[in-house]
Write an enzyme that holds these catalytic residues in place. Structure first.
Site, PDB file in Angstrom:
ATOM      1  N   ARG A  15       0.761  -1.539  -0.396  1.00 34.47           N
ATOM      2  CA  ARG A  15       0.066  -0.411   0.283  1.00 34.47           C
ATOM      3  C   ARG A  15       1.096   0.984  -0.006  1.00 34.47           C
ATOM      4  NH1 ARG A  15      -3.539  -1.738   4.724  1.00 34.47           N
ATOM      5  NH2 ARG A  15      -1.807  -2.415   5.748  1.00 34.47           N
ATOM      6  N   LYS A  74       1.870   2.009   7.713  1.00 34.42           N
ATOM      7  CA  LYS A  74       2.187   1.105   9.038  1.00 34.42           C
ATOM      8  C   LYS A  74       3.498   1.801   9.315  1.00 34.42           C
ATOM      9  CE  LYS A  74       0.672  -2.486   9.346  1.00 34.42           C
ATOM     10  NZ  LYS A  74      -0.377  -2.812  10.337  1.00 34.42           N
ATOM     11  N   TYR A  93      -1.013   4.590  10.353  1.00 37.46           N
ATOM     12  CA  TYR A  93      -1.583   3.366  11.498  1.00 37.46           C
ATOM     13  C   TYR A  93       0.318   3.040  12.372  1.00 37.46           C
ATOM     14  CZ  TYR A  93      -5.437   2.120   8.506  1.00 37.46           C
ATOM     15  OH  TYR A  93      -6.813   2.221   8.092  1.00 37.46           O
ATOM     16  N   HIS A  95      -0.429   1.346  15.546  1.00 35.30           N
ATOM     17  CA  HIS A  95      -1.101  -0.164  16.990  1.00 35.30           C
ATOM     18  C   HIS A  95      -0.064  -0.285  18.133  1.00 35.30           C
ATOM     19  CE1 HIS A  95      -3.970  -0.328  14.277  1.00 35.30           C
ATOM     20  NE2 HIS A  95      -3.347  -0.817  13.074  1.00 35.30           N
ATOM     21  N   GLU A 117      -5.756   5.065  13.922  1.00 35.00           N
ATOM     22  CA  GLU A 117      -7.065   4.058  14.347  1.00 35.00           C
ATOM     23  C   GLU A 117      -7.404   4.714  15.651  1.00 35.00           C
ATOM     24  OE1 GLU A 117      -2.915   2.722  16.337  1.00 35.00           O
ATOM     25  OE2 GLU A 117      -3.225   3.487  13.978  1.00 35.00           O
ATOM     26  N   ASP A 268      -2.892  -6.493  14.813  1.00 32.63           N
ATOM     27  CA  ASP A 268      -2.430  -5.434  15.233  1.00 32.63           C
ATOM     28  C   ASP A 268      -2.228  -5.123  16.115  1.00 32.63           C
ATOM     29  OD1 ASP A 268      -1.126  -5.563  12.544  1.00 32.63           O
ATOM     30  OD2 ASP A 268      -3.192  -4.635  12.224  1.00 32.63           O
TER      31      ASP A 268
END
Length: 373
Positions: A15, A74, A93, A95, A117, A268
Site C-alpha cells: 500500500r 504502517k 497506523y 498500533h 486507528e 495488530d
C-alpha cells in the site's frame, strides 16, 4: 506545508498512504507533495502518475528530512527509527499498544505521532473502518482457502453442496471486521454465528444481515462452546488504541477439530487468541494443537489497489486539515483528530497505550494549551 509520502518497507506491504488523486487535492490547496521514488508502484500508481498531478518524486532521505508532515500506512520499523525527529509530524497506523519498543522510540525522538486507528468520531473509528472492512472480507476468504486439504486444513468446503452441510464459521466480535467477515462467509454459503456483547449491535446486525446469522451474547462459556464446534473462527475484537483481550484461550484451541482454522484480525493490537503471534503474507500460517493459525499483521496489504484507494478516501480530509491549519490548530478544531495524537513533545497522550506499557500518561490538554483544544 511540505508533505512527504514514504514508501513502505515492511515485508509484503504494497500500500501507499496517498493516491495521485489525493496528491492533486493537496497541491491544489497550495501544499508541496514529495513522494518517495517507487512508493506507489505496489498499488499500481507509477511515479509518472504523481508527477502528472504536480507531485515531486524524491529519494527517501528528502521525504523524511525535507517534510513537515510524513504520511505512511504502517508503523515505522527499526530501519526507520533513525529518521524520526523533533518537529516532524507522522500520520499513519501506529498500533503502539502492542509495541513498547516503538512507543519508547517515538517518545524519545520528539516526533508528533498521530495514529489513524485512534481518530474517533463518536464511537466510530473512521480511519480504521476502511481497512477493517477489507480485513474482515479477507478473513473469510483466507479461512476458506486454508480449510482446503492441500493447505493443511480439514478438507471442507465452507458452502457445502446440496446434501452436504456447510461449514460453521464463528466470528468473535460484531463490529466492522465481524460484519464484513460475515458478509463474505454468508456469500460462500457457510453457517455463520457472531458473538457480540452489545445487544443494540446485535439488533442492528440482525436487521442488516436479514436474520441470516446466529447472534449470541459473548461470554467465556459461550465462546468456548462455539469455538469447539467451529470449522473457522475469526477474531474480530477491538478496543480502540488498546491491546486486544485474549478471549480465546489455548485450552479452547485444543478442543477444536483437527484442521480447523482461526484468523486473528486483531493481531495488530496483539491478537485475541492466546496462541496468536504475528505472521507475514510470505509465511502466513502456523499450527497449534492441530489448528491452523492465520495471523498476518497487515492483511489489507494483500489487496493494495483496493486498500490504498479506500485509505486515501478516509484520511484525506484529516490530512487537509493538518496541512491547511497546522496540527495544533487542526486538533483544536476537531476533537476526533485530537484523539489521534498518541505522542507529542516527548509525552504519551493516549491513555490506553500508557496503561498497556506502564508508562506515564499526559493528557493532550496538558501539552497543547487548554485554550487551543
Amino acid at each position: 506545508m511540505k508533505i512527504g509520502v514514504a514508501k513502505e518497507i515492511k515485508p509484503d506491504e504494497y500500500r501507499v498512504a496517498l493516491t495521485p488523486a489525493g496528491a492533486l487535492e493537496l497541491i491544489n490547496r497550495g501544499h508541496d507533495v514529495a513522494v518517495e521514488r517507487g512508493a506507489g508502484a505496489g498499488s499500481a500508481f507509477p511515479d509518472g502518475d504523481y508527477e502528472r498531478v504536480g507531485a515531486r518524486i524524491v529519494p527517501v532521505d528528502e521525504v523524511w528530512e525535507g517534510s513537515d508532515l510524513v504520511l505512511k500506512v504502517k508503523e515505522p520499523i527499526e530501519p526507520e527509527y533513525r529518521r524520526l525527529r523533533e518537529g516532524l509530524i507522522l500520520f499513519t497506523y501506529l498500533h503502539i499498544a502492542a509495541d513498547e519498543p516503538l512507543t519508547r522510540v517515538l517518545i524519545d525522538s520528539g516526533i508528533t505521532a498521530v495514529a489513524y486507528e485512534t481518530v474517533e468520531v463518536g464511537r466510530t473509528l473512521p480511519l480504521l473502518a476502511p481497512m477493517s472492512e477489507v480485513a474482515g472480507r479477507l478473513a473469510s476468504q483466507a479461512g476458506a482457502y486454508f480449510l482446503e486439504k492441500p493447505m493443511g486444513g480439514r478438507g471442507l468446503l465452507l458452502g457445502g453442496v446440496p446434501g452436504v452441510a456447510p461449514g460453521k464459521v464463528v466470528i468473535v466480535g460484531g463490529g466492522v471486521v465481524g460484519y464484513n467477515a460475515a458478509v463474505i462467509a454468508l456469500g460462500l454459503g457457510a453457517h455463520v454465528t457472531i458473538l457480540e456483547r452489545s445487544i443494540d449491535r446485535m439488533r442492528h446486525l440482525e436487521e442488516v444481515l436479514s436474520g441470516r446469522v446466529t447472534l449470541l451474547m459473548s461470554s467465556s462459556l459461550q465462546v468456548a462452546a462455539s469455538v469447539e464446534d467451529a470449522d473457522l473462527v475469526v477474531g474480530a475484537v477491538l478496543i480502540p488504541g488498546a491491546v486486544a483481550p485474549k478471549l480465546v484461550t489455548r485450552e479452547m484451541i485444543a478442543t477444536m477439530k483437527d484442521g480447523a482454522v482461526v484468523v486473528d484480525v486483531a493481531i495488530d493490537q496483539g491478537g485475541c487468541f492466546e496462541t496468536s503471534h504475528a505472521t507475514t503474507h510470505a509465511d502466513p500460517v502456523y499450527v497449534v494443537d492441530g489448528v491452523t493459525h492465520y495471523c498476518v499483521a497487515n492483511m489489507p496489504g494483500a489487496v493494495p489497489i483496493t486498500s490504498t484507494k479506500a485509505l486515501t478516501n478516509a484520511t484525506l480530509p484529516y490530512v487537509e486539515a493538518i496541512a491547511d491549519h497546522g496540527l495544533r490548530a487542526a486538533v483544536a478544531a476537531d476533537p476526533a483528530l485530537a484523539k489521534g495524537v498518541n505522542v507529542i513533545d516527548g509525552k504519551l497522550t493516549y491513555e490506553a497505550v500508557a496503561e498497556a506499557h506502564g508508562l506515564d500518561y499526559t493528557p493532550l490538554v496538558d501539552v497543547v494549551p487548554l485554550s487551543a483544544v
